[in-house]
Design a protein around this motif. Structure first.
Motif, mmCIF file in Angstrom:
data_model
loop_
_atom_site.group_PDB
_atom_site.id
_atom_site.type_symbol
_atom_site.label_atom_id
_atom_site.label_comp_id
_atom_site.label_asym_id
_atom_site.label_seq_id
_atom_site.Cartn_x
_atom_site.Cartn_y
_atom_site.Cartn_z
ATOM 1 N N ALA A 12 -42.002 -0.004 61.111
ATOM 2 C CA ALA A 12 -42.598 0.954 60.165
ATOM 3 C C ALA A 12 -41.716 1.078 58.924
ATOM 4 N N VAL A 13 -42.366 1.210 57.751
ATOM 5 C CA VAL A 13 -41.604 1.357 56.505
ATOM 6 C C VAL A 13 -41.253 2.825 56.250
ATOM 7 N N ILE A 14 -41.984 3.708 56.875
ATOM 8 C CA ILE A 14 -41.688 5.142 56.749
ATOM 9 C C ILE A 14 -41.786 5.752 58.142
ATOM 10 N N ALA A 15 -40.819 6.610 58.473
ATOM 11 C CA ALA A 15 -40.872 7.369 59.728
ATOM 12 C C ALA A 15 -40.361 8.769 59.421
ATOM 13 N N ASP A 16 -41.263 9.727 59.450
ATOM 14 C CA ASP A 16 -40.904 11.110 59.113
ATOM 15 C C ASP A 16 -41.246 12.025 60.286
ATOM 16 N N THR A 17 -40.376 12.957 60.552
ATOM 17 C CA THR A 17 -40.685 13.996 61.532
ATOM 18 C C THR A 17 -41.143 15.240 60.784
ATOM 19 N N VAL A 18 -42.240 15.818 61.255
ATOM 20 C CA VAL A 18 -42.785 17.031 60.631
ATOM 21 C C VAL A 18 -42.667 18.157 61.649
ATOM 22 N N LEU A 19 -41.848 19.135 61.334
ATOM 23 C CA LEU A 19 -41.658 20.242 62.273
ATOM 24 C C LEU A 19 -42.896 21.138 62.301
ATOM 25 N N ALA A 20 -43.115 21.785 63.434
ATOM 26 C CA ALA A 20 -44.219 22.737 63.538
ATOM 27 C C ALA A 20 -44.053 23.797 62.457
ATOM 28 N N GLY A 21 -45.150 24.074 61.751
ATOM 29 C CA GLY A 21 -45.097 25.075 60.680
ATOM 30 C C GLY A 21 -44.792 24.477 59.324
ATOM 31 N N ASP A 22 -44.502 23.167 59.284
ATOM 32 C CA ASP A 22 -44.262 22.495 58.004
ATOM 33 C C ASP A 22 -45.498 21.707 57.580
ATOM 34 N N TYR A 23 -45.525 21.349 56.299
ATOM 35 C CA TYR A 23 -46.589 20.463 55.834
ATOM 36 C C TYR A 23 -46.007 19.085 55.524
ATOM 37 N N TYR A 24 -46.906 18.121 55.367
ATOM 38 C CA TYR A 24 -46.520 16.746 55.032
ATOM 39 C C TYR A 24 -47.524 16.250 54.020
ATOM 40 N N MET A 25 -47.046 15.786 52.861
ATOM 41 C CA MET A 25 -47.959 15.376 51.799
ATOM 42 C C MET A 25 -47.416 14.104 51.167
ATOM 43 N N LYS A 26 -48.084 12.975 51.417
ATOM 44 C CA LYS A 26 -47.628 11.697 50.877
ATOM 45 C C LYS A 26 -48.837 10.817 50.595
ATOM 46 N N VAL A 27 -48.618 9.786 49.806
ATOM 47 C CA VAL A 27 -49.674 8.816 49.528
ATOM 48 C C VAL A 27 -49.560 7.653 50.513
ATOM 49 N N VAL A 28 -50.678 7.298 51.121
ATOM 50 C CA VAL A 28 -50.776 6.098 51.953
ATOM 51 C C VAL A 28 -51.657 5.115 51.185
ATOM 52 N N LYS A 29 -51.157 3.899 50.985
ATOM 53 C CA LYS A 29 -51.866 2.913 50.164
ATOM 54 C C LYS A 29 -52.962 2.200 50.967
#
Lengths: 212, 255
Positions: A12-29
């Motif tokens: 994977a080129v990106i691996a992010d952990t998103v904690l409960a209660g957080d948001y995640y906002m990114k562009v997927v091509k």
């Protein structure tokens, strides 16, 4: 439908952990594949998608439900936009069913669902409000927050038209994988819900992996 | 009882309209010929960002169908209106609108120049026109109601459109619990099976509603609705026409 992925997490080129209660906002091509992993089980990932080229084109629950003739999302489901264009396709799913009827929790709906005094508990719509406020580059506001997907949630409809929030069918390590048909902004609220027994009152992190 | 006149009109088939309905009024809607579909959306005229929220409406009342006793919620935990009467038992709120392309595919494209008022208008375009009148656009188009239409779901989640659900004379009554901008269209349900474009009008009557009693079927339908009414009461606190903390209309009948 349970379908394992052939992709390796290490590629994977990106691996992010998103904690409960957080948001995640990114562009997927377009052409990239995104996996959301339910790390500890029975977590809800409340997710919206937008065309990166024109965010007024966005995921539409009703167009998706109607065009596939089914209320559940799983392998093979094509997520449709409000202009009836394919946005992403679910290409792997080890959970088997995801909800797009129940919508997201909000402080306001929590007052109705649980108790008037729950108005100050953190909720998914608040995470989205923060996301649009902190990411002005996307040009989005509350107008853009619409009827979402709840990955890993199980919300069956009964024959007589009831709606039930059944026990989760997800588990630690289960995942859903989507291949983008256009450049999309992905907006996840990793649900902080503390009132609903479906997550044992224990919101947990999810992981987002992206492959080229 | 006041001298207040009722307003009655017919919404022709393949049409759209919008009107601001004051709290305390009720809208009686009748399927005149049978087989009608009424697309409907609600906004708060004082804050157009507050709008009908189908998921909150469904999950707050643990239902997939809408019928008598149900309340129609905004995204702000408030009730736009309550369904106080319904001869049908099932109305859809998840299938959205017909579109220009879906109508052309099913029924053939009949534009206005060819067909005048018998054109094959679609629900999506119809709502876009009404939304634009208030400075709103496609971003603001939420999941809508499809009154008079039934779509059921089996164990595997498959949808089926139930044909011949609504008969001539079937009626639903919406009682408005806050001021509401109502958008409506009379275009076919998006899952209506292929055949002739179903050109079906509806009749509407707007009149003063009875005050909400303590044993009101919508207020007492579930604990959630009781709390929804309390949220409305808070929103309307201090309003002259709204005297009770439990959300009952007061004084409306004594002009």
């Amino acid at each position: 439908m349970i379908t394992e992925s052939k992709l390796n997490a290490t590629d994977a080129v990106i691996a992010d952990t998103v904690l409960a209660g957080d948001y995640y906002m990114k562009v997927v091509k377009a052409g990239q594949t995104m996996r959301i992993v339910d790390l500890e089980g029975n977590q809800a990932a409340d997710t919206l998608f937008y065309s990166a080229a024109d965010p007024s084109e966005r995921y539409s629950a009703m167009d998706t439900i109607r065009e596939q003739g089914n209320v559940f999302l799983t392998t093979g489901t094509v997520l449709m936009s409000n202009e009836c264009n394919p946005m992403l396709e679910i290409v792997a799913d080890t959970c088997g069913r995801h909800d797009t009827l129940g919508g997201a929790c909000a402080t306001e709906s929590n007052t109705v669902r649980y108790d008037l005094e729950k108005r100050c508990m953190h909720a998914c719509r608040d995470s989205w409000m923060l996301a649009v406020a902190e990411n002005e580059n996307f040009g989005m506001t509350k107008r853009d927050i619409t009827h979402n997907i709840n990955f890993f949630m199980n919300v069956p409809v009964t024959a007589d038209g009831g709606l039930t929030f059944a026990d989760g069918i997800s588990a630690p390590g289960k995942y859903v994988e989507l291949k983008a048909a256009m450049d999309v902004i992905v907006l996840v609220s990793n649900c902080p819900q503390l009132n609903n027994p479906c997550n044992a009152y224990n919101p947990t992190p999810v992981e987002v992996l992206i492959w080229d | 009882m006041s001298e207040q006149a009722n307003y009655t009109t017919t919404i022709p088939a393949a049409s759209h309209w919008s009107l601001r309905v004051r709290r305390g009024m009720e809208l009686r809607i009748k399927d005149i010929e049978g087989g009608a579909n009424l697309g409907m959306l609600f906004y708060n005229p004082e804050d157009l960002l507050e709008r009908y929220n189908a998921p909150d409406t469904l999950k707050c009342q643990h239902t997939f169908k809408l019928t008598k006793g149900n309340c129609l919620y905004s995204d702000m935990g408030r009730i736009f209106c309550s369904i106080t009467e319904d001869s049908l038992g099932w109305h859809d709120t998840v299938c959205g609108n017909s579109t220009k392309s879906s109508i052309a595919k099913r029924f053939g494209d009949k534009n206005y120049q060819q067909a005048g008022n018998q054109w094959h208008q679609n629900g999506y375009t119809a709502f876009l026109v009404e939304l634009a009148k208030y400075g709103l656009g496609k971003k603001d188009m939420a999941a809508n109601l499809n009154l008079f239409s039934k779509v059921s779901v089996d164990d595997l989640g498959n949808l089926s459109y139930v044909a011949d659900h609504s008969q001539a004379g079937d009626e639903i009554v919406l009682r408005f619990e806050m001021d509401t901008l109502v958008l409506l269209h009379t275009c076919p349900h998006p899952l209506h099976p292929a055949g002739k474009y179903p050109a079906k009008p509806v009749a509407i009557t707007l009149q003063q509603a009875e005050a909400v009693a303590d044993d009101d079927i919508c207020l007492t339908h579930c604990a959630e609705n009781g709390r929804g009414f309390k949220n409305n009461a808070l929103y309307l606190a201090g309003d002259a026409g709204f005297t009770s903390a439990t959300g009952h209309h007061g004084g409306c009948h004594d002009h």
